[in-house]
Design an enzyme around this catalytic site. Sequence first.
Site, mmCIF file in Angstrom:
data_model
loop_
_atom_site.group_PDB
_atom_site.id
_atom_site.type_symbol
_atom_site.label_atom_id
_atom_site.label_comp_id
_atom_site.label_asym_id
_atom_site.label_seq_id
_atom_site.Cartn_x
_atom_site.Cartn_y
_atom_site.Cartn_z
ATOM 1 N N SER A 200 -27.546 22.386 -6.855
ATOM 2 C CA SER A 200 -28.407 23.541 -6.616
ATOM 3 C C SER A 200 -29.810 23.285 -7.153
ATOM 4 O O SER A 200 -29.976 22.784 -8.267
ATOM 5 C CB SER A 200 -27.836 24.791 -7.292
ATOM 6 N N LYS B 213 -24.603 36.813 -4.967
ATOM 7 C CA LYS B 213 -24.656 36.248 -6.314
ATOM 8 C C LYS B 213 -25.698 37.036 -7.091
ATOM 9 O O LYS B 213 -26.888 36.903 -6.856
ATOM 10 C CB LYS B 213 -25.028 34.767 -6.247
ATOM 11 N N ARG C 284 -15.534 28.531 -4.076
ATOM 12 C CA ARG C 284 -16.271 29.057 -5.218
ATOM 13 C C ARG C 284 -15.443 30.166 -5.867
ATOM 14 O O ARG C 284 -15.178 31.196 -5.245
ATOM 15 C CB ARG C 284 -17.631 29.596 -4.768
#
Length: 213
Positions: free
Chosen positions: A109, A138, A40
Site C-alpha cells: 500500500s 476502511k 482481508r
Amino acid sequence: MPKVDYALMYVTDDSIRDDNHFFAILEGALKGGATIIQLREKTSDTLAFYKRALRCKEICSTYDIPLIINDRLDIALAIDADGVHIGQTDMPYEVARRLLGNSKIIGLSVSNKEQAEQPNAQGADYIGISPIFSTITKTTDLAQPLGISGLKEIRQIYKKTIVCIGGIHKDNTKEIIANRADGIAVVSAISNAEDPEAATKELKEIVCKTGTN
C-alpha cells in the site's frame, strides 16, 4: 513468477460474518471475471481467518485465480497462498520476501509519491494506491485521497504495476484506467451489489475496454 493479471482485484468484505453469504459473493466475483482475490480479515481471530483462507484457496484454485492475503504472512504461509498485500506499518517488505520467496506476489500500500519512491515499493510486484478516492469501507488510519492527480504523479515515477483502491465504482473506473492505472481493487462495489457477478462483469468490461483504448 507466472504473469499476473491485476485488472480487477476483489478485496473480500470482512464485515460479512455469515460464511455462506461471504463465499457466495466470492464465487460471484470469480464468475464475473475478477482476476485476483485479496482476503482481508481485520477483525477475525487467527483460527477463523485460517479457516476462511483455506476455503478461499480451494475456491480460487477451482477458477485458477490467484489468492493473496492481506497483512498476515503466517496465514499466507499456512495455506500456501499466492502472496500477500502489506501496508506501510506491516511486516517490512524485505522480510516478507525472504519468508515467502521469489515466486510469490507481494503488493504494498502506498499513500503518497514519497512512499512510491522507496526501495520497498520498487521491490514489490505491485503497489496499491490507497485511497484513490474517499471511502467508508476502511474507516481508520486512512490518508487523504490521492485523486487522479496523485495517480498521475505516482505513475510518472513508478514503472511497475499500479492498482488503485478506495471509493471505486462503475462511474469512476474509466477515469482511473484512462490515467494509466493497471487495475482496480474494490470491496463494496462487489460485496454490496444486488448481483455480485453482474457487478464484477460490468467493472471488468470497463477496465478492459478502457485499457485497450
